[in-house]
Design a protein around this motif. Structure first.
Motif, mmCIF file in Angstrom:
data_model
loop_
_atom_site.group_PDB
_atom_site.id
_atom_site.type_symbol
_atom_site.label_atom_id
_atom_site.label_comp_id
_atom_site.label_asym_id
_atom_site.label_seq_id
_atom_site.Cartn_x
_atom_site.Cartn_y
_atom_site.Cartn_z
ATOM 1 N N UNK A 632 55.858 33.542 56.280
ATOM 2 C CA UNK A 632 55.939 34.132 54.944
ATOM 3 C C UNK A 632 55.234 33.217 53.952
ATOM 4 N N UNK A 633 54.740 33.852 52.869
ATOM 5 C CA UNK A 633 54.079 33.026 51.829
ATOM 6 C C UNK A 633 54.145 33.770 50.515
ATOM 7 N N UNK A 634 53.859 33.005 49.419
ATOM 8 C CA UNK A 634 53.774 33.568 48.074
ATOM 9 C C UNK A 634 52.513 33.002 47.418
ATOM 10 N N UNK A 635 51.657 33.890 46.872
ATOM 11 C CA UNK A 635 50.414 33.485 46.181
ATOM 12 C C UNK A 635 50.541 33.845 44.714
ATOM 13 N N UNK A 636 50.305 32.885 43.843
ATOM 14 C CA UNK A 636 50.304 33.084 42.390
ATOM 15 C C UNK A 636 49.008 32.545 41.810
ATOM 16 N N UNK A 637 48.353 33.280 40.837
ATOM 17 C CA UNK A 637 47.089 32.872 40.167
ATOM 18 C C UNK A 637 47.352 32.791 38.671
ATOM 19 N N UNK A 664 38.576 43.239 33.461
ATOM 20 C CA UNK A 664 37.885 42.197 34.210
ATOM 21 C C UNK A 664 38.121 40.837 33.570
ATOM 22 N N UNK A 665 38.484 39.894 34.411
ATOM 23 C CA UNK A 665 38.643 38.513 33.894
ATOM 24 C C UNK A 665 37.271 37.853 33.791
ATOM 25 N N UNK A 666 37.183 36.943 32.849
ATOM 26 C CA UNK A 666 35.916 36.254 32.622
ATOM 27 C C UNK A 666 35.627 35.307 33.770
ATOM 28 N N UNK A 667 34.312 35.086 34.079
ATOM 29 C CA UNK A 667 34.008 34.097 35.087
ATOM 30 C C UNK A 667 34.445 32.713 34.614
ATOM 31 N N UNK A 668 34.787 31.879 35.583
ATOM 32 C CA UNK A 668 35.223 30.530 35.226
ATOM 33 C C UNK A 668 36.220 30.024 36.225
ATOM 34 N N UNK A 669 36.972 29.010 35.790
ATOM 35 C CA UNK A 669 37.920 28.335 36.663
ATOM 36 C C UNK A 669 39.330 28.864 36.416
ATOM 37 N N UNK A 670 40.095 29.010 37.566
ATOM 38 C CA UNK A 670 41.480 29.473 37.509
ATOM 39 C C UNK A 670 42.302 28.611 38.481
ATOM 40 N N UNK A 671 43.598 28.638 38.309
ATOM 41 C CA UNK A 671 44.499 27.821 39.128
ATOM 42 C C UNK A 671 45.277 28.732 40.092
ATOM 43 N N UNK A 672 45.657 28.201 41.266
ATOM 44 C CA UNK A 672 46.482 28.951 42.226
ATOM 45 C C UNK A 672 47.637 28.082 42.678
ATOM 46 N N UNK A 673 48.694 28.777 43.147
ATOM 47 C CA UNK A 673 49.838 28.105 43.758
ATOM 48 C C UNK A 673 50.246 28.938 44.973
ATOM 49 N N UNK A 674 50.272 28.267 46.158
ATOM 50 C CA UNK A 674 50.630 28.955 47.413
ATOM 51 C C UNK A 674 51.857 28.273 47.987
ATOM 52 N N UNK A 675 52.944 29.067 48.225
ATOM 53 C CA UNK A 675 54.169 28.577 48.882
ATOM 54 C C UNK A 675 54.285 29.287 50.226
ATOM 55 N N UNK A 676 54.568 28.563 51.332
ATOM 56 C CA UNK A 676 54.639 29.166 52.655
ATOM 57 C C UNK A 676 55.617 28.396 53.510
ATOM 58 N N UNK A 677 55.995 29.029 54.683
ATOM 59 C CA UNK A 677 56.916 28.431 55.644
ATOM 60 C C UNK A 677 56.183 28.333 56.967
ATOM 61 N N UNK A 683 59.203 24.477 54.554
ATOM 62 C CA UNK A 683 58.589 25.064 53.355
ATOM 63 C C UNK A 683 57.582 24.083 52.754
ATOM 64 N N UNK A 684 56.394 24.604 52.411
ATOM 65 C CA UNK A 684 55.349 23.772 51.804
ATOM 66 C C UNK A 684 54.724 24.528 50.652
ATOM 67 N N UNK A 685 54.115 23.762 49.744
ATOM 68 C CA UNK A 685 53.441 24.336 48.575
ATOM 69 C C UNK A 685 52.094 23.645 48.403
ATOM 70 N N UNK A 686 51.039 24.440 48.115
ATOM 71 C CA UNK A 686 49.702 23.914 47.841
ATOM 72 C C UNK A 686 49.197 24.516 46.542
ATOM 73 N N UNK A 687 48.536 23.691 45.717
ATOM 74 C CA UNK A 687 47.966 24.141 44.458
ATOM 75 C C UNK A 687 46.524 23.667 44.371
ATOM 76 N N UNK A 688 45.767 24.329 43.499
ATOM 77 C CA UNK A 688 44.369 23.929 43.356
ATOM 78 C C UNK A 688 43.649 24.878 42.427
ATOM 79 N N UNK A 689 42.319 24.724 42.384
ATOM 80 C CA UNK A 689 41.515 25.536 41.503
ATOM 81 C C UNK A 689 40.611 26.463 42.288
ATOM 82 N N UNK A 690 40.223 27.569 41.638
ATOM 83 C CA UNK A 690 39.348 28.561 42.230
ATOM 84 C C UNK A 690 38.382 29.013 41.144
#
Length: 694
Positions: A632-637, A664-677, A683-690
């Protein structure tokens, strides 16, 4: 008194002289003094006479009479008496001898002498008696006898008639007499009688009894009582009832007579009988009107009640409360009647229909073959009242037997003299139609590669035995063999002459699948650089099946099967599986091909892209991480201001398409957060930019 006695003695001596002395002549006719006054009969050759009447006097104040019955000779008769009378019969006669001359119409004369006996004294001796010992005892005794009487002086006389006031007859002595006054009457041969009375006394005072009786109200009750009050005699007393009881009083008695013997200490006894009565038994009589026809409810029962105590109440098992129960059908009915004293009687009645009209089918003969007219119906009628009328819907009347009928439905109506009617519908069917069906099969030896065709006929209906003729020429055989394709025909004829024909096409194969190509390969459905098969991965099985195989079956070794030619399968658990493909040809013979697949457990993998370009070219149009081995996982932007633009928890999600609220969102940088098992449950969580590129 002496003068009267002397007169009686003198008359008796005169009568004795008349009886004994033969000087009185009765011509050539002899007769005897009869034992009864009405039994003197004189017979002679021509004219005969029968004499009756009162022929003896009991006292001087009585008068005699003579009645003559005449026969013989030739009527009519004339009569002349010595007293100059000319009548046939005489009345108001004194004692004496009377002569009559009887002349018939031819002049023949018959002389008849008849004696009216004078009174004769009947004197009894004094009564010899013995008194009873107790006032209530029955041991007294008495004896009587005749001192002077007619029967003792006239020859061939019967015994005296003796009548006692206590019912005894024709006995001179009586014992077992209770204290009291008795009268005895003695009568001679001419019913002249005299009586004597006497008293049987008691040596001591007898037992006196008074009673109190409680009767019962209903004849079926048993609550009556008898209570006695005993005095006299010498107490104590003993009691003996005819019921076996030894008590003074009785209770719980039903209606009837009860006898008791009471004895005192001196042995004197008293006997009496007491009756317990009840109101008269309730009795019923009924008037019944039977219901007319079967199923009708026009019967009636009316009861008439007598006995008991009016008024009466009624209760029928139908619920009615009057003397009549109406609108009744056949069956059993009962009524309970209660009188004013509460006494009850119940009676049951059975009603039957005046007409219980019924139709019986005695025979229903089917039509032998299709289209023939040889069916028949035979009916019986029972329960009818009087004569019956019979009619059929197809016109014939007054017939209970039908013949030469075609298959079909026939309806009959029967009525009787009561007006009742009943109908019945009968179907005349054909004898079960003669049908035949050809069935075939191939007898295949897969190991030898040989085939033999077998055909047989299935026959139903008709009547055995059957005649069977095949188009191949075979006869009277239900089964034949064939070795080529074509049309088989068969004709069947039964014992009734009914015929049926049938045919079928048969195929005879000429293919042999031995050595035919059967093989398969497998590969992953998704392109991957990893050659190993993982759990949950889609595997495509690609077959090579020769045209001679008309069916096939896959067995994946994990309990799952498939009949697809090139199936896709997913293994749910790691392990080594033997996958087999079985091919079946048209003869039912089979070939099999097997392969072994090693399925590995998945390893954790999470690959996150750093950019995506949602331009609709089908490449990298959404932002979604690549996952493997994650349950299972959860993705948030988020944008750079921390506003959440997208979220998902579905492993099947296509990811973020670069829009927010339909814009439409503007081009550029956005942040993400991924939680998974992980597969280990961590349980682990990873974050970063896209980077969104447009």
């Amino acid at each position: 008194m002496n003068r009267i006695l002397f007169t009686y003695i003198r008359l008796g001596l005169v009568l004795l002289a008349m009886v004994v002395c033969p000087s009185i002549s009765y011509s050539q006719y002899a007769f005897n003094i009869p034992s009864r006054e009405t039994s003197r009969v004189i017979e002679y050759n021509s004219i005969w006479v029968e004499v009756s009447g009162k022929l003896a006097l009991c006292s001087h104040s009585e008068k005699g009479n003579i009645n003559l019955t005449v026969g013989g000779g030739k009527a009519p008769y004339t009569f002349k008496w010595n007293t100059l009378e000319t009548s046939q019969n005489r009345t108001n006669l004194n004692a004496g001898t009377y002569t009559v001359w009887i002349t018939d119409s031819e002049g023949k004369v018959h002389e008849q002498k008849i004696v009216i006996q004078p009174p004769f004294p009947l004197i009894l001796n004094p009564v010899v008696k013995k008194d009873a010992t107790c006032g209530s005892g029955a041991d007294g005794y008495a004896k009587i006898s005749v001192k002077i009487g007619r029967n003792d002086y006239e020859p061939n006389s019967p015994d005296y008639q003796v009548t006692w006031s206590n019912g005894l007859k024709n006995v001179w002595e009586a014992d077992n007499l209770e204290p009291g006054v008795y009268t005895v009457t003695v009568a001679d041969k001419y019913n002249c009688d005299t009586s004597v009375s006497f008293e049987i006394k008691s040596a001591s005072e007898g037992i006196q009894v008074s009673k109190t009786i409680e009767n019962i109200s209903c004849s079926s009750d048993s609550n009556g009582k008898i209570s006695l009050n005993v005095t006299g005699g010498q107490p104590p007393y003993t009691y003996k009832w005819n019921t076996g009881a030894t008590t003074k009083d009785l209770s719980n008695l039903s209606a009837g007579t009860y006898q008791v013997q009471i004895q005192d200490s001196k042995g004197c006894s008293f006997q009496s009988a007491y009756t317990i009565s009840a109101s008269s038994t309730i009795t019923l009589s009924e008037t019944i009107l039977q219901p007319s026809c079967q199923g009708n409810s026009n019967g009636e029962i009316k009861v008439n009640v007598s006995g008991g105590k009016a008024p009466y109440t009624y209760l029928w098992n139908t619920g009615e409360t009057t003397a009549s129960a109406k609108n009744l059908g056949s069956g059993t009915f009962s009524v309970k009647i209660t009188d004013a004293s509460g006494c009850q009687v119940e009676k049951q009645f059975s009603l039957t229909n005046e007409s219980n009209l019924q139709i019986e089918i005695l025979d229903n003969r089917p039509v032998s073959c299709s289209g023939n007219a040889d069916g028949g119906i035979s009916l019986g009628v029972k329960g009818a009242k009087g004569k019956i009328k019979v009619s059929w819907t197809d016109s014939p009347s007054d017939q209970l037997q039908r013949k030469d009928l075609k298959a079909g439905v026939y309806t009959v109506l029967v009525s009787d003299e009561s007006g009742c009617s009943v109908s019945k519908t009968i179907e005349v069917v054909e004898t079960q139609s003669l049908t035949a069906r050809i069935e075939s099969a191939l007898d295949v030896d897969c190991a030898e590669g040989t085939v033999e065709g077998v055909a047989w006929v299935s026959i139903q209906g008709g009547k055995e035995p059957y005649q069977i003729t095949w188009s191949t020429g075979s006869e009277n055989s239900r089964e034949i063999s064939f070795n080529k394709s074509g049309t088989l025909k068969v004709t069947v004829k039964d014992a009734l002459g009914c015929v049926t024909e049938t045919e079928t096409k048969v195929d005879f194969p000429n293919t042999n699948t031995q050595g035919s190509r059967l093989d398969f390969q497998y590969r992953k459905l998704s392109i991957s650089s990893e050659p190993e098969v993982q759990v949950k991965e889609e595997i495509v099985f690609e077959s090579e099946i020769a045209p001679e195989f008309i069916a096939w079956e896959w067995n994946f070794g994990d309990g799952q099967k498939s009949s697809d030619k090139d199936p896709i399968h997913i293994f749910e658990k790691p392990g080594t599986y033997e996958v087999s493909l079985t091919g079946f040809d048209m003869l039912g013979c089979s070939s099999i091909e097997k392969n072994t697949i090693n399925v590995l457990a998945p390893t954790e993998m999470l690959v996150i892209p750093n950019a995506f370009s949602p331009n609709g070219d089908g490449l990298n149009d959404t932002f979604i991480p690549k996952l493997r081995g994650i349950s299972s996982f959860t993705l948030e932007v988020f944008n750079t201001w921390g506003e959440k633009l997208f979220t998902t928890t579905s492993l099947e999600s296509k990811g973020w398409d670069g829009t927010y609220k339909g814009q439409l969102s503007l081009p550029g940088n956005y942040l993400y957060k991924i939680s998974f098992i992980t597969p280990d449950g961590i349980s682990q969580t990873k974050t970063g930019g896209i980077t969104l590129i447009r």
